[in-house]
Motif scaffolding. Structure first.
Motif, PDB file in Angstrom:
ATOM      1  N   PHE A 179      24.339  18.788  -6.878  1.00 18.22           N
ATOM      2  CA  PHE A 179      23.142  19.257  -7.572  1.00 18.22           C
ATOM      3  C   PHE A 179      22.383  18.099  -8.184  1.00 18.22           C
ATOM      4  CE2 PHE A 179      26.278  22.650  -7.779  1.00 18.22           C
ATOM      5  CZ  PHE A 179      25.555  23.714  -7.282  1.00 18.22           C
ATOM      6  N   ALA A 180      21.066  18.162  -8.093  1.00 18.65           N
ATOM      7  CA  ALA A 180      20.260  17.134  -8.753  1.00 18.65           C
ATOM      8  C   ALA A 180      18.964  17.722  -9.272  1.00 18.65           C
ATOM      9  CB  ALA A 180      19.968  15.993  -7.788  1.00 18.65           C
ATOM     10  N   THR A 181      18.667  17.475 -10.556  1.00 15.34           N
ATOM     11  CA  THR A 181      17.339  17.788 -11.097  1.00 15.34           C
ATOM     12  C   THR A 181      16.502  16.525 -10.992  1.00 15.34           C
ATOM     13  OG1 THR A 181      18.149  17.181 -13.268  1.00 15.34           O
ATOM     14  CG2 THR A 181      18.135  19.520 -12.742  1.00 15.34           C
ATOM     15  N   LEU A 182      15.207  16.659 -11.335  1.00 16.96           N
ATOM     16  CA  LEU A 182      14.326  15.491 -11.318  1.00 16.96           C
ATOM     17  C   LEU A 182      14.903  14.358 -12.161  1.00 16.96           C
ATOM     18  CD1 LEU A 182      10.745  17.027 -11.615  1.00 16.96           C
ATOM     19  CD2 LEU A 182      11.714  15.793  -9.683  1.00 16.96           C
ATOM     20  N   GLU A 183      15.427  14.743 -13.344  1.00 22.26           N
ATOM     21  CA  GLU A 183      15.945  13.735 -14.269  1.00 22.26           C
ATOM     22  C   GLU A 183      17.122  12.977 -13.640  1.00 22.26           C
ATOM     23  OE1 GLU A 183      14.692  13.378 -17.602  1.00 22.26           O
ATOM     24  OE2 GLU A 183      15.948  11.593 -17.701  1.00 22.26           O
ATOM     25  N   VAL A 184      18.013  13.715 -12.960  1.00 17.69           N
ATOM     26  CA  VAL A 184      19.147  13.085 -12.301  1.00 17.69           C
ATOM     27  C   VAL A 184      18.640  12.147 -11.201  1.00 17.69           C
ATOM     28  CG1 VAL A 184      21.168  13.512 -10.844  1.00 17.69           C
ATOM     29  CG2 VAL A 184      20.729  14.950 -12.843  1.00 17.69           C
ATOM     30  N   GLU A 185      17.630  12.619 -10.470  1.00 19.14           N
ATOM     31  CA  GLU A 185      17.069  11.820  -9.384  1.00 19.14           C
ATOM     32  C   GLU A 185      16.409  10.544  -9.923  1.00 19.14           C
ATOM     33  OE1 GLU A 185      17.691  12.594  -6.363  1.00 19.14           O
ATOM     34  OE2 GLU A 185      16.479  11.057  -5.371  1.00 19.14           O
ATOM     35  N   ILE A 186      15.731  10.688 -11.077  1.00 17.67           N
ATOM     36  CA  ILE A 186      15.101   9.511 -11.695  1.00 17.67           C
ATOM     37  C   ILE A 186      16.171   8.487 -12.061  1.00 17.67           C
ATOM     38  CG2 ILE A 186      13.861   8.696 -13.742  1.00 17.67           C
ATOM     39  CD1 ILE A 186      12.439  11.473 -13.754  1.00 17.67           C
ATOM     40  N   PHE A 187      17.238   8.995 -12.663  1.00 17.06           N
ATOM     41  CA  PHE A 187      18.347   8.133 -13.047  1.00 17.06           C
ATOM     42  C   PHE A 187      18.912   7.412 -11.823  1.00 17.06           C
ATOM     43  CE2 PHE A 187      22.995   7.699 -13.578  1.00 17.06           C
ATOM     44  CZ  PHE A 187      23.033   6.857 -14.671  1.00 17.06           C
TER      45      PHE A 187
END
Lengths: 583, 343
Positions: free
Chosen positions: A243-251
């Motif tokens: 799972f990835a949200t935008l925030e995880v992807e940004i990180f």
């Protein structure tokens, strides 16, 4: 007729100029603060990032929007946030009703306990969920023992369920406090009137109570949604790699791949979503909120009588206990239990109750330079939290007063959505922005201990504004006029009428600021100085070292954080200055 | 000396709430502003209080304009229609609020509160929560709160509006007594003529943002100068007529016959026939054949509706006068006291 109209327009023009000036004055502090500590670092890091893009500023956006995987990340971010918000409201609203309308023993305790999850660092929450539901969690251990199973029957790690449960766990308190406080001041006679007019309980709820509660409900929903939308730790640790949200992807893009242009484009995308949402919210909120006849809680709250009411209360409390308190309890019991043997010890001697983890916190075995006593860390955390409360209220009170006073004024309409931006901004991006930008100021704030409460205030300030504005808007203008007729200057009207009437909301705001500061980890980890660690930073230090002893110490320190936070919230609950909080 | 309102106009958007309103309130005088709801009464109070700024015109106290003075510096009191009691303060704190704002010390506040509580009869209520009070008690708290700082001018906005009839009558009497004993300059806004007449030294009748008539209660009731005032006061024996001059006197031809009146009139006009002016006599200047349609008992009087020459007219009689419905009687009117010409 036309003559009168002309004159009227002229006089109102002069009046609105004057009140615009006042509003601008009220906004001055918040604007300066946000410019210096939010927009400036944010713009700096975005500029630095986009400067690295090879095909110009637009190319990273084209890359992001053209990629199917990024689109699916955006889609997942949106629907998991919607679902989480909905579930949080479903769990939170009955609880808000209970806390708003009834007096019962343990009410304050329940309110304080349900507030604790909000401050728990993500790492600790993950640990708590594992302690309860993980392969070696209490529930699985118990079921295995009971039915003689060889493998744990519940598999919840790395599932959507875990993410949703954690989001509910975190954010229910927002609904409980914001909606509950608002609800507790609604005149119960209105629903009485509706029932006399022939509406049954459900129709009364639907036609009378919910519409009146709407400003508070949508405010809480907005905040919950933004938290779920920008969720980072929960997704990373409990959701796992699937799972990835935008925030995880940004990180991932910024830290792991060092692809700053794409990370920046994703940040802008996330920011835009939140800005659009907040603007939609502002429109809705000012349409829905209207002055209400507020009543003191002594008048609106009654005791739990009758078996139906008691049953309802029992069910609501049970749900809250299972969803919010059980993971915490699992964590606490785990911190005083030894399951695995320490190296070189007999297994038989090692299982059972132990206070070793707590005892060990006071020892510095490796003579580490950065060792800090747990009491010192608590002191540091509490100092930062107190500073955050003061700072957030100092900035938040004038801003929310300006918002409530004249929501149609141009200044307010422009600034209102901007306030929420820090909440909806990628913490990773902003953290990097702090590091890049604040070194360029005349005074290097990066070394200042003030920087941490400032960073915490960025998150706490929108909360303060959001919990105070509905309360301030619900004060009937009549009461201010009555005060003026009795000789109270505008300043004293604020002191004697506005402040006491929103006293509860001020306390709610203070509690949020306090909790946010106490539990904040991400920004703190980036900017804190090693000799002044907060409790969450200490927990992280223990968790990042191997071994059951370090893990146990992390759990022990988390339990201490829990107690400090619960104690702090009970103290704020009992807190009184003059009239504030009495009402 | 006192309050002077001079050509005050105030519009909200396209609707005109006040249209060139002028009148004065002498020091120590109680003026009732009487009019139907929506006639601009409450806006007038807001303008005097300083809560609204007039578009044009002036509000002055003792000859000095108040327009630049903030509401809290005017030293006026306003008792709101819905009382606007502070929900987070008890009775004592509500009443003491204005005194605290004046910077009175504790002992002075306590002494003044004793007086005011005496005045409104609320001893023993000091610690009570506002939400536990009945309507009448809230009304007393609101009155006490607005009286406590000894306002130069007290404005009361429909203060008895929401109370039941018996309570209203008792409080009206008490209120009048309190205000008169204090020689309080006051403006009393109401839509109820009985209240206005009972409490006021002078009455200002308003309609659609304009002042229609000003005078003592007796004068306004005895000589309404317009159709609106007559109707508003419940005087509804109104018949059309045409005036002509004959032998130096004015005669008005109506469906009841020709009526001789004092003063000079000409052309079409409306004649008001007072409801208490009819006698059951068979002789007099103006004799009317009247069929009794219905009668209703109103305590000391009885009100009877007659059909007279095709007009429905209502008259009042002492209730011991025996009247039988459906019968035709002879009524006599003395034109001097019974008839008034409205323009």
């Amino acid at each position: 007729m036309t003559g009168i109209k002309k004159i009227r327009l002229k006089s109102s023009g002069a009046g609105s100029r004057r009140s615009n000036l006042l509003l601008l004055l009220l906004w001055l502090g918040p604007i300066l603060f946000l410019s210096l500590f939010f927009f400036y670092p944010l713009v700096s890091i975005l500029r630095t990032s986009f400067a690295r893009a090879e095909g110009g500023v637009l190319s990273p956006f084209i890359e992001v929007l053209g990629s199917a995987s990024h689109r699916s990340v955006l889609w997942f971010t949106i629907w998991q946030a919607l679902l989480s918000t909905l579930l949080t409201l479903i769990v939170g609203l009955p609880g808000a009703y209970l806390l708003a309308r009834f007096k019962f023993r343990g009410r304050s305790l329940l309110q304080a306990l349900t507030g604790i999850p909000f401050v728990m660092p993500t790492l600790v929450v993950a640990a708590a969920f594992n302690a309860l539901l993980g392969p070696h969690g209490w529930l699985n251990l118990g079921l295995m023992e009971l039915f003689g199973l060889a493998a744990p029957p519940i598999r919840i790690t790395n599932t959507l369920t875990a993410i949703l449960l954690a989001h509910i766990f975190y954010n229910t308190t927002i609904v409980l406090r914001m909606v509950g406080d608002f609800w507790s001041h609604l005149d119960p006679r209105l629903s009485g009137a509706s029932q006399v007019l022939g509406a049954n309980r459900w129709r009364t709820l639907w036609h009378i109570t919910l519409p009146m509660l709407m400003p508070a409900i949508i405010t809480a929903a907005l905040l919950v949604f933004i938290f779920d939308f920008t969720s980072f730790g929960v997704i990373l640790i409990l959701g796992g790699p699937g799972f990835a949200t935008l925030e995880v992807e940004i990180f991932y893009q910024a830290i792991s791949l060092f692809n700053l242009p794409v990370a920046a484009a994703l940040s802008v995308l996330q920011l835009t979503c939140n800005l659009a949402l907040t603007m939609a919210y502002s429109r809705l909120a000012s349409r829905l909120s209207r002055p209400l006849e507020v009543r003191p809680r002594t008048y609106t709250q009654r005791r739990l009588t009758g078996s139906t009411t008691r049953w309802m209360a029992a069910i609501i409390i049970a749900v809250l206990l299972v969803l919010l308190i059980a993971p915490l309890a699992a964590l606490a019991t785990r911190s005083v239990t030894r399951l695995q043997p320490e190296r070189g010890q007999q297994e038989a001697a090692s299982r059972g109750l132990t206070f070793d983890f707590y005892r060990q916190l006071g020892v510095n075995p490796q003579q580490s330079l950065f060792y800090v006593k747990p009491t010192t860390a608590i002191g540091i955390s509490l100092t930062y939290a107190a500073a955050t409360v003061v700072l957030a209220l100092l900035l938040g009170l004038p801003a929310s007063w300006a918002l409530a006073r004249d929501r149609q004024a141009l200044v307010s309409r422009l600034l209102d959505p901007l306030l929420m931006l820090p909440l909806g901004t990628s913490a990773v991006t902003l953290g990097l922005g702090f590091v890049v930008a604040l070194g360029e100021l005349p005074i290097d704030l990066r070394a200042s201990p003030l920087l941490i409460p400032i960073a915490h205030t960025l998150v706490a300030f929108p909360f303060v504004v959001r919990s105070l504005t509905p309360a301030l808007r619900s004060i009937r203008p009549r009461l201010r006029q009555a005060a003026a007729m009795l000789g109270a200057s505008p300043r004293r009207t604020v002191r004697h009428i506005d402040l006491p009437l929103v006293g509860r909301a001020v306390l709610v705001a203070a509690t949020f600021a306090f909790s946010i500061s106490l539990g904040e980890f991400g920004a703190t980890a980036v900017i804190s100085r090693p000799e002044y660690p907060t409790v969450p930073v200490m927990i992280y230090r223990f968790l990042s070292q191997p071994g059951a002893m370090n893990y146990g110490q992390a759990l022990a320190l988390s339990t201490i954080l829990m107690l400090v936070c619960g104690g702090g919230m009970l103290a704020i609950e009992r807190f009184r200055i003059a009239d504030v909080g009495e009402f | 000396m006192g309050l002077r309102i001079d050509q005050v106009t105030k519009a909200f958007g396209g609707t005109i709430a006040l249209d060139g309103v002028s009148f004065e309130v002498e020091s120590g005088e109680i003026v009732a502003v009487l009019g139907p709801s929506g006639c601009g009464k409450s806006t007038l109070l807001a303008v005097i209080a300083g809560l609204e700024r007039p578009d044009t015109g002036d509000v002055a106290w003792n000859g000095e304009t108040l327009l630049g003075t903030a509401p809290y510096l005017r030293g006026f009191g306003l008792m709101f229609q819905d009382y606007a009691l502070f929900p987070h303060m008890n009775v004592f704190e509500n009443i003491a609020f204005g005194l605290r704002m004046m910077g009175m010390d504790k002992s002075q506040v306590n002494a003044r509160l004793e007086e005011v509580l005496d005045l409104v009869g609320l001893h023993g209520f000091e610690k009570r929560d506002i939400s536990t009070l009945s309507g009448g008690e809230q009304q007393r708290v609101a009155l006490a709160r607005s009286l406590a700082p000894r306002p130069k001018l007290l404005m009361l906005d429909e203060p008895l509006g929401s109370l039941d009839r018996t309570l209203r009558e008792r409080l009206l009497f008490e209120l009048g007594e309190i205000l008169r004993n204090l020689r309080q300059t006051a403006i009393y806004v109401t839509h109820d003529q009985e209240e206005a007449f009972a409490i006021a030294d002078r009455v200002v009748v308003m309609n659609e943002g304009k002042v229609i008539q000003v005078g003592t209660p007796q004068a306004v009731y005895a000589q309404p100068t317009s159709l609106f005032v007559a109707r508003f006061l419940g005087l509804d024996n109104l018949i059309r007529g045409v005036a002509r001059i004959q032998d130096g006197a004015t005669l008005i031809d109506t469906s009841l016959g020709s009526i001789r009146v004092d003063g000079q009139f000409e052309g079409e006009l409306t004649v008001l026939i007072r409801p208490n002016a009819a006698r059951l006599h068979a002789e007099g200047e103006l004799l009317l054949k009247a069929q009794l349609l219905e009668r209703s008992f109103r305590g000391t009087i009885c009100r009877a509706t007659f059909l007279i020459h095709g007009e429905r007219l209502r008259f009042e009689f002492p209730s011991d006068v025996m009247l039988e419905e459906g019968k035709t009687l002879l009524l006599s009117l003395d034109p001097k006291s019974a008839v008034q010409v409205l323009r």
